[in-house]
Design a protein around this motif. Structure first.
Motif, PDB file in Angstrom:
ATOM      1  N   TYR A   1       1.628  13.073 -11.937  1.00  0.00           N
ATOM      2  CA  TYR A   1       2.252  11.766 -11.764  1.00  0.00           C
ATOM      3  C   TYR A   1       2.217  11.407 -10.284  1.00  0.00           C
ATOM      4  N   SER A   2       1.036  11.130  -9.786  1.00  0.00           N
ATOM      5  CA  SER A   2       0.903  10.825  -8.366  1.00  0.00           C
ATOM      6  C   SER A   2       1.365   9.395  -8.080  1.00  0.00           C
ATOM      7  N   VAL A   3       1.766   9.172  -6.864  1.00  0.00           N
ATOM      8  CA  VAL A   3       2.210   7.852  -6.417  1.00  0.00           C
ATOM      9  C   VAL A   3       1.090   6.836  -6.600  1.00  0.00           C
TER      10      VAL A   3
ATOM     11  N   ARG B   1       2.956   5.427 -11.553  1.00  0.00           N
ATOM     12  CA  ARG B   1       3.812   5.805 -12.677  1.00  0.00           C
ATOM     13  C   ARG B   1       4.952   6.671 -12.186  1.00  0.00           C
ATOM     14  N   THR B   2       6.104   6.462 -12.776  1.00  0.00           N
ATOM     15  CA  THR B   2       7.245   7.305 -12.463  1.00  0.00           C
ATOM     16  C   THR B   2       7.057   8.651 -13.150  1.00  0.00           C
ATOM     17  N   ASN B   3       7.370   9.713 -12.439  1.00  0.00           N
ATOM     18  CA  ASN B   3       7.329  11.045 -13.017  1.00  0.00           C
ATOM     19  C   ASN B   3       8.626  11.245 -13.805  1.00  0.00           C
ATOM     20  N   PRO B   4       8.556  11.251 -15.134  1.00  0.00           N
ATOM     21  CA  PRO B   4       9.786  11.358 -15.922  1.00  0.00           C
ATOM     22  C   PRO B   4      10.517  12.679 -15.694  1.00  0.00           C
ATOM     23  N   PHE B   5       9.767  13.731 -15.433  1.00  0.00           N
ATOM     24  CA  PHE B   5      10.381  15.037 -15.220  1.00  0.00           C
ATOM     25  C   PHE B   5      11.141  15.073 -13.895  1.00  0.00           C
TER      26      PHE B   5
END
Length: 145
Positions: A57-59, A63-67
């Motif tokens: 989930y790179s910037v 996308r927001t990293n859900p974890f």
């Protein structure tokens, strides 16, 4: 100090959600995690993805990293529960009175991200005073963000 790996965090969140969906018995921490996931239904598909442990989930992807997001929720809940750093419980209460509980935690998350980034950039420990100050400033801001 507990310092789980990326895969351990992801596995924990995925399993907590699976237990909730299957009406399994959850630990108190798993219950907290599953409750947070319920407040973030936009992350359910990611948690159910068989390739979730491997995803990046790179910037740059936007996308927001859900974890990461859910982990920060858990960390902030723990900070508030034990008032560590000192003053976070009161600062959170002020912010929650202005914005509501969930939005207040998201504001604190922004502050935490800022002080972590600064600490990493400078190669120094996280500055708790700056962290609390940032939260206090948001708590006393007039109007909604």
């Amino acid at each position: 100090m507990f310092n789980p790996s990326r895969d351990e965090v992801r596995t924990f969140l995925i399993q907590a959600w699976q237990k909730r969906q299957g009406n399994g018995v959850l630990t108190p921490l798993e219950t907290m995690a599953a409750d947070l996931i319920e407040r973030h239904p936009e992350y359910v598909d990611e948690l159910q993805d068989p390739e979730a442990l491997e995803k990046d989930y790179s910037v740059e992807q936007g996308r927001t990293n859900p974890f990461l997001h859910l982990s920060m929720h858990l960390a902030i809940a723990e900070q508030i529960s034990i008032d560590q750093p000192p003053g976070i419980r009161a600062a959170h209460a002020k912010l929650a009175a202005r914005l509501g509980e969930h939005d207040a935690v998201h504001e604190i998350m922004e502050c935490l991200g800022q002080v972590i980034w600064e600490a990493q950039r400078l190669g120094q420990p996280l500055n708790n005073e700056t962290y609390i100050d940032l939260i206090e400033r948001r708590a006393t801001k007039t109007g909604r963000k």
